[in-house]
Design an enzyme around this catalytic site. Structure first.
Site, PDB file in Angstrom:
ATOM      1  N   ARG A  81      58.965 -67.889  55.517  1.00  0.00           N
ATOM      2  CA  ARG A  81      59.826 -69.051  55.360  1.00  0.00           C
ATOM      3  C   ARG A  81      59.579 -70.006  56.510  1.00  0.00           C
ATOM      4  O   ARG A  81      59.602 -69.628  57.673  1.00  0.00           O
ATOM      5  CB  ARG A  81      61.299 -68.656  55.340  1.00  0.00           C
ATOM      6  CG  ARG A  81      62.121 -69.912  55.317  1.00  0.00           C
ATOM      7  CD  ARG A  81      63.528 -69.734  55.037  1.00  0.00           C
ATOM      8  NE  ARG A  81      64.186 -71.048  55.009  1.00  0.00           N
ATOM      9  CZ  ARG A  81      65.459 -71.194  54.753  1.00  0.00           C
ATOM     10  NH1 ARG A  81      66.209 -70.123  54.520  1.00  0.00           N
ATOM     11  NH2 ARG A  81      66.003 -72.386  54.731  1.00  0.00           N
ATOM     12  N   ARG A  90      61.523 -73.693  49.889  1.00  0.00           N
ATOM     13  CA  ARG A  90      61.242 -72.543  50.765  1.00  0.00           C
ATOM     14  C   ARG A  90      60.725 -71.389  49.912  1.00  0.00           C
ATOM     15  O   ARG A  90      61.047 -71.267  48.731  1.00  0.00           O
ATOM     16  CB  ARG A  90      62.496 -72.126  51.531  1.00  0.00           C
ATOM     17  CG  ARG A  90      63.637 -71.542  50.707  1.00  0.00           C
ATOM     18  CD  ARG A  90      64.475 -72.531  49.993  1.00  0.00           C
ATOM     19  NE  ARG A  90      64.958 -73.616  50.829  1.00  0.00           N
ATOM     20  CZ  ARG A  90      66.060 -73.529  51.566  1.00  0.00           C
ATOM     21  NH1 ARG A  90      66.762 -72.436  51.564  1.00  0.00           N
ATOM     22  NH2 ARG A  90      66.449 -74.546  52.283  1.00  0.00           N
ATOM     23  N   ASP A  93      65.015 -67.692  50.585  1.00  0.00           N
ATOM     24  CA  ASP A  93      66.246 -67.997  51.322  1.00  0.00           C
ATOM     25  C   ASP A  93      67.242 -66.899  50.951  1.00  0.00           C
ATOM     26  O   ASP A  93      67.369 -66.566  49.765  1.00  0.00           O
ATOM     27  CB  ASP A  93      66.759 -69.368  50.876  1.00  0.00           C
ATOM     28  CG  ASP A  93      68.108 -69.706  51.504  1.00  0.00           C
ATOM     29  OD1 ASP A  93      68.319 -69.358  52.678  1.00  0.00           O
ATOM     30  OD2 ASP A  93      68.945 -70.313  50.822  1.00  0.00           O
TER      31      ASP A  93
HETATM   32  N1  ATP Z   1      76.871 -67.711  55.107  1.00  0.00           N
HETATM   33  C1  ATP Z   1      75.681 -68.026  55.653  1.00  0.00           C
HETATM   34  N2  ATP Z   1      74.549 -67.514  55.149  1.00  0.00           N
HETATM   35  C2  ATP Z   1      73.347 -67.846  55.679  1.00  0.00           C
HETATM   36  N3  ATP Z   1      73.168 -68.684  56.732  1.00  0.00           N
HETATM   37  C3  ATP Z   1      74.280 -69.204  57.261  1.00  0.00           C
HETATM   38  C4  ATP Z   1      75.578 -68.914  56.756  1.00  0.00           C
HETATM   39  N4  ATP Z   1      76.498 -69.576  57.483  1.00  0.00           N
HETATM   40  C5  ATP Z   1      75.818 -70.263  58.389  1.00  0.00           C
HETATM   41  N5  ATP Z   1      74.482 -70.050  58.292  1.00  0.00           N
HETATM   42  C6  ATP Z   1      73.483 -70.675  59.172  1.00  0.00           C
HETATM   43  O1  ATP Z   1      72.830 -71.704  58.441  1.00  0.00           O
HETATM   44  C7  ATP Z   1      71.610 -71.972  59.129  1.00  0.00           C
HETATM   45  C8  ATP Z   1      70.689 -72.720  58.216  1.00  0.00           C
HETATM   46  O2  ATP Z   1      70.375 -71.839  57.153  1.00  0.00           O
HETATM   47  P1  ATP Z   1      69.374 -72.362  56.057  1.00  0.00           P
HETATM   48  O3  ATP Z   1      68.294 -73.181  56.658  1.00  0.00           O
HETATM   49  O4  ATP Z   1      69.019 -71.180  55.199  1.00  0.00           O
HETATM   50  O5  ATP Z   1      70.319 -73.350  55.237  1.00  0.00           O
HETATM   51  P2  ATP Z   1      70.004 -73.694  53.736  1.00  0.00           P
HETATM   52  O6  ATP Z   1      69.899 -72.395  53.002  1.00  0.00           O
HETATM   53  O7  ATP Z   1      68.863 -74.644  53.651  1.00  0.00           O
HETATM   54  O8  ATP Z   1      71.318 -74.478  53.326  1.00  0.00           O
HETATM   55  P3  ATP Z   1      72.655 -73.788  52.850  1.00  0.00           P
HETATM   56  O9  ATP Z   1      73.143 -73.033  54.056  1.00  0.00           O
HETATM   57  O10 ATP Z   1      73.506 -74.934  52.436  1.00  0.00           O
HETATM   58  O11 ATP Z   1      72.314 -72.865  51.707  1.00  0.00           O
HETATM   59  C9  ATP Z   1      71.111 -70.589  59.544  1.00  0.00           C
HETATM   60  O12 ATP Z   1      70.432 -70.666  60.766  1.00  0.00           O
HETATM   61  C10 ATP Z   1      72.391 -69.758  59.660  1.00  0.00           C
HETATM   62  O13 ATP Z   1      72.612 -69.409  61.015  1.00  0.00           O
HETATM   63  N1  PH2 Z   2      68.750 -74.508  42.527  1.00  0.00           N
HETATM   64  C1  PH2 Z   2      68.832 -74.327  43.844  1.00  0.00           C
HETATM   65  N2  PH2 Z   2      69.006 -75.384  44.651  1.00  0.00           N
HETATM   66  C2  PH2 Z   2      69.078 -75.195  45.999  1.00  0.00           C
HETATM   67  C3  PH2 Z   2      68.984 -73.905  46.557  1.00  0.00           C
HETATM   68  C4  PH2 Z   2      68.799 -72.810  45.673  1.00  0.00           C
HETATM   69  O1  PH2 Z   2      68.702 -71.633  46.109  1.00  0.00           O
HETATM   70  N3  PH2 Z   2      68.728 -73.057  44.353  1.00  0.00           N
HETATM   71  N4  PH2 Z   2      69.086 -73.716  47.911  1.00  0.00           N
HETATM   72  C5  PH2 Z   2      69.316 -74.760  48.701  1.00  0.00           C
HETATM   73  C6  PH2 Z   2      69.494 -74.546  50.139  1.00  0.00           C
HETATM   74  O2  PH2 Z   2      70.029 -73.314  50.421  1.00  0.00           O
HETATM   75  C7  PH2 Z   2      69.389 -76.128  48.205  1.00  0.00           C
HETATM   76  N5  PH2 Z   2      69.273 -76.247  46.804  1.00  0.00           N
END
Ligand code: ATP
Ligand code: PH2
Length: 153
Positions: A81, A90, A93
């Site tokens: 990732r 990505r 995730d």
């Molecule tokens: N419940 C959670 N699960 C996973 N990551 C989390 C959570 N709460 C906070 N984080 C933090 O979010 C940061 C960014 O995670 P990531 O880049 O995967 O976000 P994303 O998956 O793109 O967006 P989203 O968090 O909206 O799904 C991580 O470094 C982590 O520390």
């Molecule tokens: N359909 C879909 N959309 C996304 C997803 C995902 O897992 N599925 N994850 C994101 C960031 O965590 C942003 N947008």
């Protein structure tokens, strides 16, 4: 403790990445209790990116929420990732959706996941494996639908 993890992939071989993530999670301190089907889902948040494959799994774990998060992040790294833009494409995730009844609002870990109830790519697979779940908002999962189209494979 029981937790629900949300898996997603929209780069490369999505089936491979989801499969590798699930088998990497099946380790000493984590037991997989149930897995949803895989869903093809339209991108949420940032629309101009390839469609995702999403899945939700329920686990039993002796790890703390933070240690579970770190295990997930270590698996994401191992599966190549690369973080570019937030909500961008990505290979894999792994999000912590729900961890028992834990509510935490630190930057590193927010529980329940802040976007849990607005993302149909999370709610559909979660509804499949936990149809009687009462969501953190207090609403029954059968009555809550998030945004975005999803297609079970
Ligand atoms: N419940 C959670 N699960 C996973 N990551 C989390 C959570 N709460 C906070 N984080 C933090 O979010 C940061 C960014 O995670 P990531 O880049 O995967 O976000 P994303 O998956 O793109 O967006 P989203 O968090 O909206 O799904 C991580 O470094 C982590 O520390
Ligand atoms: N359909 C879909 N959309 C996304 C997803 C995902 O897992 N599925 N994850 C994101 C960031 O965590 C942003 N947008």
């Amino acid at each position: 403790m029981r937790a629900f993890l949300g898996l997603g992939s929209n780069l490369g071989d999505r089936a491979y990445y989801l499969g590798e993530a699930v088998s990497a999670l099946n380790r000493s301190s984590i037991t997989i209790l149930s897995k949803s089907r895989v869903y093809e889902t339209e991108p949420w948040g940032v629309l101009d990116q390839p469609p995702y494959w999403n899945q939700v799994i329920e686990v039993e774990t002796s790890l703390s929420p933070l240690d579970l998060l770190h295990v997930c992040q270590e698996i994401e790294q191992r599966l190549g990732r690369v973080r570019k833009e937030h909500w961008g494409s990505r290979t894999i995730d792994i999000d912590l959706l729900i961890y028992d009844n834990v509510v935490s609002a630190s930057k590193e870990l927010t529980l329940p996941h802040p976007y849990l109830e607005v993302r149909e790519f999370v709610m559909a697979p979660l509804r499949e494996i936990a149809p009687n779940l009462l969501l953190p908002s207090g609403r029954p999962i059968s009555q809550v639908f998030g945004e975005g189209k999803v297609y079970p494979l």
